[in-house]
Write a protein that holds these residues in place. Structure first.
Motif, PDB file in Angstrom:
ATOM      1  N   LEU A  27       0.835  -1.201   0.000  1.00  0.00           N
ATOM      2  CA  LEU A  27       0.000   0.000   0.000  1.00  0.00           C
ATOM      3  C   LEU A  27       0.869   1.250   0.000  1.00  0.00           C
ATOM      4  CD1 LEU A  27      -2.764   1.372   0.192  1.00  0.00           C
ATOM      5  CD2 LEU A  27      -2.635   1.138   2.681  1.00  0.00           C
ATOM      6  N   ASN A  28       1.920   1.234   0.783  1.00  0.00           N
ATOM      7  CA  ASN A  28       2.823   2.389   0.833  1.00  0.00           C
ATOM      8  C   ASN A  28       3.426   2.668  -0.536  1.00  0.00           C
ATOM      9  OD1 ASN A  28       4.371   4.452   1.783  1.00  0.00           O
ATOM     10  ND2 ASN A  28       5.586   3.230   3.206  1.00  0.00           N
ATOM     11  N   VAL A  29       3.911   1.599  -1.197  1.00  0.00           N
ATOM     12  CA  VAL A  29       4.517   1.750  -2.528  1.00  0.00           C
ATOM     13  C   VAL A  29       3.474   2.232  -3.542  1.00  0.00           C
ATOM     14  CG1 VAL A  29       5.593   0.494  -4.448  1.00  0.00           C
ATOM     15  CG2 VAL A  29       6.309   0.035  -2.092  1.00  0.00           C
ATOM     16  N   ALA A  30       2.276   1.659  -3.458  1.00  0.00           N
ATOM     17  CA  ALA A  30       1.217   2.037  -4.400  1.00  0.00           C
ATOM     18  C   ALA A  30       0.845   3.509  -4.245  1.00  0.00           C
ATOM     19  CB  ALA A  30      -0.015   1.151  -4.185  1.00  0.00           C
ATOM     20  N   MET A  31       0.773   3.981  -3.007  1.00  0.00           N
ATOM     21  CA  MET A  31       0.412   5.373  -2.800  1.00  0.00           C
ATOM     22  C   MET A  31       1.503   6.323  -3.279  1.00  0.00           C
ATOM     23  SD  MET A  31      -2.624   5.586  -1.883  1.00  0.00           S
ATOM     24  CE  MET A  31      -2.559   7.349  -1.621  1.00  0.00           C
ATOM     25  N   LEU A  32       2.753   5.931  -3.109  1.00  0.00           N
ATOM     26  CA  LEU A  32       3.838   6.751  -3.654  1.00  0.00           C
ATOM     27  C   LEU A  32       3.716   6.848  -5.172  1.00  0.00           C
ATOM     28  CD1 LEU A  32       6.858   5.503  -1.495  1.00  0.00           C
ATOM     29  CD2 LEU A  32       5.877   7.796  -1.500  1.00  0.00           C
ATOM     30  N   ALA A  33       3.405   5.720  -5.797  1.00  0.00           N
ATOM     31  CA  ALA A  33       3.253   5.708  -7.253  1.00  0.00           C
ATOM     32  C   ALA A  33       2.050   6.541  -7.687  1.00  0.00           C
ATOM     33  CB  ALA A  33       3.107   4.261  -7.750  1.00  0.00           C
ATOM     34  N   ILE A  34       0.938   6.409  -6.944  1.00  0.00           N
ATOM     35  CA  ILE A  34      -0.272   7.177  -7.262  1.00  0.00           C
ATOM     36  C   ILE A  34       0.023   8.676  -7.213  1.00  0.00           C
ATOM     37  CG2 ILE A  34      -2.530   7.864  -6.343  1.00  0.00           C
ATOM     38  CD1 ILE A  34      -2.916   5.293  -7.648  1.00  0.00           C
ATOM     39  N   ALA A  50      -9.604  11.743 -21.437  1.00  0.00           N
ATOM     40  CA  ALA A  50      -9.440  10.385 -20.931  1.00  0.00           C
ATOM     41  C   ALA A  50      -8.471  10.364 -19.750  1.00  0.00           C
ATOM     42  CB  ALA A  50      -8.936   9.464 -22.048  1.00  0.00           C
ATOM     43  N   ILE A  51      -7.375  11.102 -19.886  1.00  0.00           N
ATOM     44  CA  ILE A  51      -6.417  11.171 -18.777  1.00  0.00           C
ATOM     45  C   ILE A  51      -7.039  11.893 -17.594  1.00  0.00           C
ATOM     46  CG2 ILE A  51      -4.187  12.134 -18.058  1.00  0.00           C
ATOM     47  CD1 ILE A  51      -3.118  11.627 -20.820  1.00  0.00           C
ATOM     48  N   ARG A  52      -7.830  12.920 -17.859  1.00  0.00           N
ATOM     49  CA  ARG A  52      -8.483  13.656 -16.775  1.00  0.00           C
ATOM     50  C   ARG A  52      -9.401  12.726 -15.984  1.00  0.00           C
ATOM     51  NH1 ARG A  52      -9.354  18.909 -15.322  1.00  0.00           N
ATOM     52  NH2 ARG A  52     -11.374  19.457 -14.427  1.00  0.00           N
ATOM     53  N   SER A  53     -10.149  11.868 -16.680  1.00  0.00           N
ATOM     54  CA  SER A  53     -11.033  10.927 -16.004  1.00  0.00           C
ATOM     55  C   SER A  53     -10.227   9.914 -15.194  1.00  0.00           C
ATOM     56  CB  SER A  53     -11.913  10.216 -17.032  1.00  0.00           C
ATOM     57  OG  SER A  53     -12.741   9.263 -16.413  1.00  0.00           O
ATOM     58  N   TRP A  54      -9.113   9.454 -15.752  1.00  0.00           N
ATOM     59  CA  TRP A  54      -8.253   8.483 -15.055  1.00  0.00           C
ATOM     60  C   TRP A  54      -7.638   9.121 -13.792  1.00  0.00           C
ATOM     61  CZ3 TRP A  54      -2.600   8.454 -15.385  1.00  0.00           C
ATOM     62  CH2 TRP A  54      -2.006   7.352 -14.747  1.00  0.00           C
ATOM     63  N   VAL A  55      -7.188  10.374 -13.898  1.00  0.00           N
ATOM     64  CA  VAL A  55      -6.616  11.063 -12.739  1.00  0.00           C
ATOM     65  C   VAL A  55      -7.660  11.235 -11.653  1.00  0.00           C
ATOM     66  CG1 VAL A  55      -5.679  13.274 -11.928  1.00  0.00           C
ATOM     67  CG2 VAL A  55      -4.782  12.230 -14.022  1.00  0.00           C
ATOM     68  N   ALA A  56      -8.904  11.494 -12.051  1.00  0.00           N
ATOM     69  CA  ALA A  56      -9.973  11.607 -11.063  1.00  0.00           C
ATOM     70  C   ALA A  56     -10.151  10.291 -10.309  1.00  0.00           C
ATOM     71  CB  ALA A  56     -11.276  12.030 -11.728  1.00  0.00           C
ATOM     72  N   GLU A  57     -10.064   9.166 -11.032  1.00  0.00           N
ATOM     73  CA  GLU A  57     -10.152   7.863 -10.378  1.00  0.00           C
ATOM     74  C   GLU A  57      -8.972   7.637  -9.439  1.00  0.00           C
ATOM     75  OE1 GLU A  57     -12.237   5.250 -10.224  1.00  0.00           O
ATOM     76  OE2 GLU A  57     -13.741   6.523 -11.157  1.00  0.00           O
ATOM     77  N   LEU A  58      -7.766   8.073  -9.869  1.00  0.00           N
ATOM     78  CA  LEU A  58      -6.592   7.956  -9.003  1.00  0.00           C
ATOM     79  C   LEU A  58      -6.807   8.720  -7.696  1.00  0.00           C
ATOM     80  CD1 LEU A  58      -3.606   8.450 -11.497  1.00  0.00           C
ATOM     81  CD2 LEU A  58      -4.249   6.333 -10.339  1.00  0.00           C
ATOM     82  N   LYS A  59      -7.293   9.944  -7.809  1.00  0.00           N
ATOM     83  CA  LYS A  59      -7.511  10.760  -6.607  1.00  0.00           C
ATOM     84  C   LYS A  59      -8.580  10.146  -5.720  1.00  0.00           C
ATOM     85  CE  LYS A  59      -6.140  15.199  -8.633  1.00  0.00           C
ATOM     86  NZ  LYS A  59      -6.584  16.573  -9.015  1.00  0.00           N
ATOM     87  N   ASP A  60      -9.646   9.621  -6.337  1.00  0.00           N
ATOM     88  CA  ASP A  60     -10.716   9.023  -5.561  1.00  0.00           C
ATOM     89  C   ASP A  60     -10.200   7.804  -4.797  1.00  0.00           C
ATOM     90  OD1 ASP A  60     -13.583   9.116  -4.942  1.00  0.00           O
ATOM     91  OD2 ASP A  60     -13.643   7.171  -5.943  1.00  0.00           O
TER      92      ASP A  60
END
Length: 1198
Positions: A27-34, A50-60
């Protein structure tokens, strides 16, 4: 989140619950990557949906991960806090196992979270991104400053000169207002140019009063009028009707040359503008309004006198702004390549100073030409959106820690004025602040974040309010754009734009239906009204709340579901109706800031608390003073209530305040008598705070003396101190050596008789006492007789800087402070009957003096700088000056008010030579025989004269009244009124307001030659025998706008509409005969009538049956119409906005056809049948009024 994962409590939790450390590491590594991916994709998302929608999912997903870890951290703190009394580790783990909300599924939940995160991370290749491809620039922290860069103004000299000429001209040839409209595109500098005008010294000298109002997109006439009043008066306006506000505004502007700035106007409605300008037309010739707008139509609606089109700046001027903000002044000769690239960047700013300033601030600390070129070649310049590319670029190159803080500001409405402390608190509560650096607090870092956004021009100081900040409209648009779905501010109940990703919501109003659509939302709650069912539903479902505020709302109780809010950092229950808090509130272990009205048990468990403004000591089973010892991080302000409940021996607790180094303001309060005075003294010893305190208030202390620490010279930062209600104290502490003390208030010391030298110095003092004191107040001291002056060798003046001295209700006081007070400006003495003139300061610079209930005469010649004089209830006052001679040097005097002085017979012979006196009021002076002599020459600036209950005054002085007089009020002066035909009021060209009150002789009024045609307001009140109004005398009042007739029971009806066709306000109170003939009023002929008040009558059953009301009415108020049964006919009032109905007991219902759709405010009070039918969601007539935005039914706001 990472701070939580590395804490010792969290490590113990992992070990105790067998939480898979491998999963946590993933989880720590994944959050650093996110986080890295969000930064890398930040620019591309602006041009790729498309990237904007993906970034929104990343933030969520990142928000969900943050919640997961935060909840684990909460459980670790909870386990430690609730098992602190258990010494065996096994017991603690057993207890936690019983309460653990994850049970045995914690690893399963973590795996699902990781699957979602990993899936999103894998999509990076699809979008052509990698965590190593980002090369962010410009992340160096700029030097912090709180100054707005408004000084960088170039290229507007010609614009300023042109508008200045328009502004200073007095060519208003008609009744229309002089309106100058500055029209230009967003960001072109309209507001900045208006500021240049507003702050120019010539402009300030030219106009008598001025006000700056930010209007914005919602043109609310009520709010704008209220804002103008607050600007002019410096005081907050109460909840009055629009008409009441406009009446006061008219009074403040009448015959005064004013300047009004209306910034950022969008309104295109003629009706709204006409309504706003009504009181503004009373200003003097030459008054001006400057309006800034983006739309030419606005200028047309406002009947603009002059429209000025503000063009973009030239490239050279834009370059001057850019280079100044980028600090290039000293670098150009050595770095010519920077100028080459910089000028190309400036060309892209399209002549908009906002863009140039923001871009320059972005590059302020960057001198690498390659990075400048990178910005120049950015694809973001090609965006064709409503957001300026230069602003998007400035945001793009913010450090990530500032991006989140800035985007969060989208929850604020446009032009919202916020304080630094407010926003810093919200950022901290939401977890936006990085881990503190060495020797830095979270608050200090958040403050630096704020200053950085100011220095980069994202925030700017609010005009007229130095402590507040705003965002430019385009900057606010940018915050909404970059925050996307995650931040939202909602007004009303339109929830259609809220999505499941919304995390930060400011909600202004709600209904029961709202709670079903917002189950996955973080909330910053801001209700106007809310019931308990809604609260319970919200707290049960919105378990992720970080910030919750019910400030000022009618919340009666909190449910136990408050304990569900494990993430809560800030809770505000100030000014609510909550009387008891649930015990579950003490399980909010993450709580850092709270404002409560009552204390829950075991509040000492909330060890993270930093802000607890009020602590209430309970009785034997309640909260204990010992709980404060556990709250180590308290800071800023602390008020401790009910200290009489402390029954512990002094040796059972330590010093709960002495270690709290961040406390600045402390209040200690008792309520009730003490059983043991010595116990009180010991308790006070234990309550000694840290020496950095700046404000101390002690109220109700029951000891006989104060401990040494109160007044100790070690407290070098104390600025204000109040000691009140210390009824057993017979002496004061030594306060004279508090070197920073500026304000001292001593109240209600019942046992104090003499204040001696102990007040000034301690036994070791050598410095002059009270060297910084500016305000000194003594009040309610029933036994106090004297204040001994301080005398010592080689010690300077006592009270050298004292500016304000207040003495109130000290009936035995004979001797007070030194007569040598070189800085004294304000002197107020009330109810000090024995205090005499020799003991008062003399030959000083006193500007304002108020005297009440004193047995002595007054010598005005002793106060040559006096500006304001108020004398009340001085029964022995016979004269204002020595030996009835004409005083000299009264040119500073601007206001005199004398009332209830029965022995005052006359003024000095020859009059009062006060050339700048504006206001004179003489009230209830039963033996006063005349007004001051030669008022026309000695009082040339007099604008308001009030004479009331002075029965011996027979006439105005020879020469008449001053020609500048605007307001004249006569009340209960029968001899004066008897000679009213000799008043010669028609010779007063400026008279606007006249009222006559309480007379038994007049039968007809006003005669044709009595009042001047300039009059705009006429009041005829309590004239018992008045039978008729002289129609010719009324008809010649062609400028009359307001008529009030009250308590004239014998006055016959007359055709008001025929005689006064331009009337705007009519008030009829308790005039039965006049009302009986209301069919003759012909009000429908008064097309200008805006406001009607109709009070006190037993006969009227219908408002419209015997008289037609004009459709122009905006405000209608009816009170005490005891036979009124119907409101039928009001539907025709298509302009009506405000309706008030008070004490109409027979009024049964709202008409079937309903009320005008234009209504924005309605109040119903003490109308039992109508109130019952209009109950929210229940009453039979609720559907007829539910559309009205502001409702008050029976004292309840809906």
């Amino acid at each position: 989140m990472f701070t939580t994962m590395t804490s010792s409590d969290f490590a113990s939790l992992i070990k105790g619950r067998k939480l898979d450390p491998g999963l946590l590491k993933r989880l720590n590594v994944a959050m650093l990557a996110i986080n890295q991916l969000i930064e890398v994709a930040d620019e591309k998302q602006l041009i790729d949906d498309a990237i904007r929608s993906w970034v929104a999912e990343l933030k969520d997903a990142a928000y969900d991960a943050d919640d997961f870890i935060d909840e684990l951290g909460y459980e670790a703190i909870r386990a430690e806090a609730e098992a602190a009394s258990q010494t065996a580790t096994g017991k603690m783990l057993s207890f936690f196992s019983y309460r653990n909300p994850f049970k045995d599924g914690i690893n399963g939940k973590l795996k699902k979270l990781l699957e979602r995160l990993d899936g999103l991370i894998k999509l990076k290749n699809t979008h052509g991104l990698d965590v190593d491809t980002g090369n962010k620039v410009l992340t160096t922290k700029p030097p912090t400053t709180s100054l707005v860069l408004e000084s960088c103004i170039y290229g507007r000299e010609a614009d300023k000169e042109t508008i200045m000429n328009l502004l200073l001209s007095n060519d208003r040839s008609s009744d229309d207002l002089g309106v100058i409209t500055i029209v230009g595109t967003g960001g072109v500098g309209k507001t900045t140019l208006a500021k240049l005008m507003y702050n120019d010294s010539k402009v300030q000298e030219h106009f008598q009063v001025s006000a700056w109002i930010c209007v914005s997109e919602e043109f609310d006439v009520n709010k704008i009028t209220k804002d103008i009043l607050e600007e002019l008066s410096g005081k907050a306006s109460d909840n009055r009707t629009l008409h009441q506000l406009q009446i006061e505004l008219r009074g403040r502007l009448t015959q005064k040359k004013f300047l009004l700035i209306l910034d950022d106007v969008w309104n295109e409605s003629d009706r709204e503008w006409d309504l706003l300008q009504t009181p503004l037309k009373y200003g003097a010739k030459g008054s001006k309004i400057i309006a800034t707008t983006r739309h030419l139509n606005v200028a047309s609606v406002m009947s603009t006198t002059d429209t000025y089109h503000l063009n973009p700046l030239t490239s050279d001027d834009c370059w001057m702004i850019f280079s100044s903000c980028a600090s290039l002044d000293g670098n150009l000769s050595a770095r010519p390549e920077l100028e080459t690239v910089g000028r190309q960047l400036v060309e892209k700013c399209q002549g908009l100073p906002l863009a140039a300033r923001t871009l320059g601030a972005l590059l302020h600390t960057e001198q690498d030409v390659e990075k400048w070129e990178k910005i120049l070649k950015s694809n973001l310049w090609d965006l064709h959106d409503e957001i300026l590319p230069a602003l998007i670029l400035s945001y793009q190159y913010l450090p990530s820690y500032l991006k989140q803080c800035f985007a969060y500001c989208a929850i604020f409405p446009k032009d919202y004025r916020f304080q630094k402390e407010e926003l810093v608190l919200l950022w901290m509560s939401e977890g936006f602040i990085s881990s503190p650096e060495v020797e830095k607090e979270f608050e200090e870092i958040a403050s630096e974040y704020f200053d950085q956004l100011v220095s980069r021009s994202f925030f700017q100081q609010s005009s007229g309010m130095a402590t507040c900040f705003t965002m430019h409209g385009l900057i606010h648009d940018l915050s909404e754009y970059v925050s996307g779905e995650f931040c939202f501010q909602l007004d009303g109940n339109d929830l259609s734009k809220i999505t499941t990703r919304t995390r930060h919501l400011r909600y202004a109003r709600t209904t029961k239906d709202a709670s079903r659509k917002i189950e996955a939302i973080w909330w910053n709650v801001d209700y106007k009204s809310i019931d308990n069912d809604v609260i319970n539903g919200l707290l049960s479902t919105l378990s992720n709340l970080r910030v919750l505020s019910f400030y000022g709302y009618k919340v009666v109780e909190l449910p136990n579901s408050i304990g569900n809010l494990k993430h809560l950092r800030y809770l505000n229950l100030s000014l609510t109706c909550i009387k008891e808090l649930p015990a579950m509130i003490c399980t909010l272990y993450n709580l850092q800031k709270t404002k409560l009205q009552e204390m829950p048990l075991q509040i000492g468990k909330l060890t993270k608390l930093q802000c607890l403004t009020d602590f209430f000591v309970g009785k034997r089973s309640g909260s204990s003073i010992k709980d404060l010892e556990e709250l180590h991080h308290l800071r800023e302000t602390l008020r401790i209530w009910n200290l009489q409940n402390v029954v512990d021996s002094a040796d059972t607790f330590g010093s709960p305040l002495k270690s709290k180094k961040d406390l600045k303001r402390l209040e200690l309060r008792w309520d009730g008598d003490a059983d043991d005075s010595s116990h009180e003294v010991m308790l006070m010893e234990k309550l000694q705070p840290y020496v950095q305190l700046s404000s101390l208030n002690i109220d109700g202390y029951r000891g006989t003396t104060f401990p040494v620490w109160v007044g100790d010279s070690a407290f070098t930062h104390i600025v204000t101190m109040e000691l009140a209600g210390c009824k057993n104290c017979y002496c004061l502490p030594s306060l004279g050596q508090l070197v920073s003390l500026e304000k001292l208030s001593i109240k209600a010391f019942d046992s104090l008789r003499t204040i001696g030298e102990e007040l000034y110095v301690s036994t070791t003092s050598t410095e002059n006492p009270f060297r910084s004191l500016k305000t000194l107040e003594f009040e309610d001291m029933p036994e106090w007789e004297e204040l001994t002056p301080f005398v010592a060798e080689n010690v300077g003046d006592t009270f050298p800087l004292l500016e304000q001295l207040y003495l109130t209700n000290c009936p035995k006081l004979r001797q007070t402070v030194s007569s040598h007070l070189p800085s004294l400006e304000t002197l107020r003495i009330r109810d000090c009957q024995l205090l005499r003139i020799p003991s008062l300061p003399s030959k000083s610079v006193v500007f304002k003096m108020e005297l009440r209930d004193m047995s002595r005469s007054l010598m005005l010649e002793l106060f040559p700088k006096l500006k304001s004089l108020s004398i009340k209830n001085c029964e022995s006052l016979e004269s204002l000056c020595n030996e009835e001679e004409i005083p000299k040097d009264l040119d500073s005097l601007t206001s005199v008010r004398i009332s209830e002085c029965p022995k005052l017979v006359s003024f000095p012979k020859g009059g009062l030579p006060a050339r700048n006196l504006n206001d004179l009021a003489l009230l209830t002076c039963s033996t006063l025989t005349c007004l001051p002599d030669s008022m026309d020459s000695h009082l040339p600036s007099l604008m308001e004269l009030t004479v009331g209950q002075c029965p011996e005054i027979e006439c105005f002085p020879e020469g008449g009244l001053p020609s500048k007089l605007q307001i004249l009020k006569i009340c209960a002066c029968d001899k004066l009124v008897a000679g009213h035909m000799q008043w010669n009021l028609q010779s007063l060209p400026s008279l606007l307001y006249f009222s006559i009150d309480s007379n038994k002789e007049l039968e007809s009024f006003p005669e044709e030659t009595l009042l001047p045609c300039t009059l705009t307001t006429l009041g005829i009140l309590s004239i018992q025998n008045l039978k008729s109004l002289d129609e010719q005398g009324i008809q010649q009042l062609s400028a009359l706008k307001e008529l009030k007739i009250s308590a004239c029971p014998n006055l016959e009806s007359f055709p008001i509409g025929d005689l006064l066709p331009t009337l705007e306000s009519l008030e009829i109170i308790s005039c039965d005969k006049l009302v009986s003939g209301r069919s003759q009023w012909n009000l429908q002929a008064i097309t200008s009538l805006l406001q009607l008040k109709f009070f006190e009558n037993d006969e009227v059953e219908s408002l419209t049956r015997e008289m037609m009301l004009p459709s122009s009415l905006v405000s209608l108020e009816i009170r005490d119409l005891y036979s009124l049964k119907s409101l039928e006919g009001l539907q025709q009032l298509t302009s009506l906005r405000d309706l008030k109905i008070y004490r109409c007991p027979d009024l049964m219902a709202i008409p079937e056809e309903g009320l005008p759709s234009s209504l924005s405010s309605m109040s119903i009070l003490r109308c039992p049948f109508l109130e019952q039918r209009c109950q929210q969601d229940k009453g039979e007539d609720w559907s007829k009024i539910s559309h009205i935005p502001n409702l008050e039914i029976g004292h309840y706001n809906i």
